[in-house]
Design an enzyme around this catalytic site. Structure first.
Site, PDB file in Angstrom:
ATOM      1  N   GLY A 107      44.391  47.369  33.104  1.00 54.80           N
ATOM      2  CA  GLY A 107      43.811  48.210  34.500  1.00 54.80           C
ATOM      3  C   GLY A 107      43.600  49.628  34.151  1.00 54.80           C
ATOM      4  N   GLY A 151      40.708  37.669  29.960  1.00 52.52           N
ATOM      5  CA  GLY A 151      40.382  37.086  28.407  1.00 52.52           C
ATOM      6  C   GLY A 151      40.622  37.123  27.195  1.00 52.52           C
ATOM      7  N   ASP A 171      51.774  52.894  36.355  1.00 52.71           N
ATOM      8  CA  ASP A 171      53.392  52.813  37.032  1.00 52.71           C
ATOM      9  C   ASP A 171      54.575  53.192  35.922  1.00 52.71           C
ATOM     10  OD1 ASP A 171      52.930  50.573  38.350  1.00 52.71           O
ATOM     11  OD2 ASP A 171      52.543  48.666  36.744  1.00 52.71           O
ATOM     12  N   ARG A 202      54.083  47.865  39.575  1.00 54.15           N
ATOM     13  CA  ARG A 202      54.237  45.932  39.503  1.00 54.15           C
ATOM     14  C   ARG A 202      55.094  45.938  38.601  1.00 54.15           C
ATOM     15  NH1 ARG A 202      51.454  44.918  33.629  1.00 54.15           N
ATOM     16  NH2 ARG A 202      53.218  45.922  33.110  1.00 54.15           N
ATOM     17  N   GLU A 255      55.237  48.045  45.535  1.00 51.89           N
ATOM     18  CA  GLU A 255      54.933  46.659  45.507  1.00 51.89           C
ATOM     19  C   GLU A 255      55.397  45.550  44.917  1.00 51.89           C
ATOM     20  OE1 GLU A 255      50.780  46.699  44.132  1.00 51.89           O
ATOM     21  OE2 GLU A 255      51.668  46.529  41.725  1.00 51.89           O
ATOM     22  N   HIS A 274      44.352  50.054  45.208  1.00 51.43           N
ATOM     23  CA  HIS A 274      43.501  50.394  43.869  1.00 51.43           C
ATOM     24  C   HIS A 274      43.111  52.327  43.939  1.00 51.43           C
ATOM     25  CE1 HIS A 274      43.792  46.499  42.926  1.00 51.43           C
ATOM     26  NE2 HIS A 274      43.758  47.202  42.128  1.00 51.43           N
ATOM     27  N   VAL A 275      43.657  52.176  45.310  1.00 50.72           N
ATOM     28  CA  VAL A 275      42.885  54.253  45.963  1.00 50.72           C
ATOM     29  C   VAL A 275      43.583  55.079  44.411  1.00 50.72           C
ATOM     30  CG1 VAL A 275      43.472  55.787  47.388  1.00 50.72           C
ATOM     31  CG2 VAL A 275      42.434  53.976  47.622  1.00 50.72           C
TER      32      VAL A 275
END
Length: 361
Positions: free
Chosen positions: A14, A81, A143, A187, A238, A285-286
């Site tokens: 990310g 991937g 995180d 996460r 979250e 995603h801000v």
């Protein structure tokens, strides 16, 4: 050093704020101090899979002060991937690790700097070991859950975005006598929620490391009301579970499942328990896309310089890290293995409780 080297650098996993600052620092250190060239690999290992290999020779003219301010990554990144089990169009998976290694060899690279989190590091380390590639890792994750480092690139900016959101939610909460619930990323760890909640004046902070009850949350909101204040702020990570222990997730195109929605769940439960009008904001995603904070720019710059120095010293299979106001390196395998979640005796837990913030327990 007299021998010119070609150093590869990539961003993987990310995105977050500060990635470009790492790249910029590595290019400056490599070229100005050692006379080396730096090769930017596009979209992580995807660039090494493509033929011709997708890369960019990074020059000092490309990595100016404007790049320091940019969010995201100029090289692009990917969290899909996996080379050892690459998803093919027919639904099968294939080991394409030799192709990635072949791309590295084709470019004539002497070493590789990978900017990533624990998942990316596990894959990159496996590739490096298979091909005996000299590898150094730079930790980045909003995180802040990588082991053996006090901070990772991107965390400070993500916290700053969440605090700014709380600063904006507070006046509208007071104007309408509402309970505002802010769902932030995290996460597996509650570091963003904990830090932002304290800095943003939250009344309740819910993190995955501490079990909560709605009654405890409701009791805090009633206590706030008893003081004459007509609003409350709640921050929830979250990854917090529902009362029955389930994670709240959403399915995306391609079958990918991600966290999202616990804020609405908590908001509904608060409304039921207290009768308060609640509103929920999900930052999502801000938190990733902002220009990096000054601290993230500093940490990223120190990490980029030190990563190149490790290559010069012949120290590989290591990750740069920050502790005791300084940058050093740690064994990469240990950093990956030691997931840094919020501990019960974390100083910020003590701080939150000392401020009267409810953690839901």
């Amino acid at each position: 050093m007299s021998t010119q080297k070609r150093i590869g650098i990539l961003t993987s996993g990310g995105d977050c704020a500060g990635l470009n600052a790492v790249i910029r620092a590595a290019v400056h250190r490599a070229e100005l101090t050692y006379g080396w060239s730096v090769i930017g690999l596009r979209e992580g290992t995807q660039g090494l899979l493509r033929r011709p290999v997708d890369y960019q020779v990074m020059s000092l003219g490309m990595v100016d002060g404007a790049m320091l301010r940019l969010g995201g990554t100029v090289l692009g990144t990917t969290n899909r991937g996996e080379p050892f089990a690459y998803p093919m169009g027919d639904g099968t998976v294939r080991d394409r690790s030799d192709e990635v290694i072949g791309g590295f060899r084709e470019l004539g690279l002497d070493a590789l700097i990978g900017i990533g989190g624990d998942g990316s590091f596990a894959i990159l380390r496996r590739l490096a070991q298979k091909a005996e590639i000299p590898f150094v890792g730079v930790p980045k994750t909003i995180d802040n859950d990588l082991g053996l480092t006090e901070v990772s690139v991107g965390f400070d900016t993500a916290v700053g975005v969440a605090v700014e959101a709380l600063d904006r939610l507070q006046p509208t909460a007071a104007s309408h006598q509402r309970v505002m619930v802010l769902e932030v990323m995290g996460r597996d760890a509650g570091h963003i929620a904990l830090a932002a909640g304290i800095a943003g004046g939250a009344d309740v902070i819910l993190i995955p490391e501490i079990a909560y009850s709605i009654e405890a949350v409701a009791a805090k909101i009633r206590q706030v009301r008893s003081t004459g204040r007509n609003f409350a702020l709640v921050v929830v990570s979250e990854a917090v579970k529902t009362l029955d222990g389930s994670g709240v997730t959403r399915a995306y195109h391609g079958g990918e499942t991600r966290y999202g929605g616990i804020g609405s769940y908590i908001g509904d439960r608060i409304s039921e328990a207290t009768g308060a009008e609640t509103r929920v904001t999900v930052l999502g995603h801000v938190q990733r896309g902002s220009p990096p904070s000054p601290r993230d720019r500093l940490i990223a710059s120190a990490f980029g310089v030190h990563a190149v120095d490790l290559i010069a010293e012949g120290q590989f299979d290591r990750m740069v890290a920050w502790s005791n106001r300084g940058v050093h390196s740690v064994p990469l395998a240990e950093a990956i293995a030691r997931n840094a979640r919020v501990l019960p005796d974390d100083p910020l837990i003590t701080t939150a409780r000392g401020l009267g913030i409810s953690l839901g327990d």
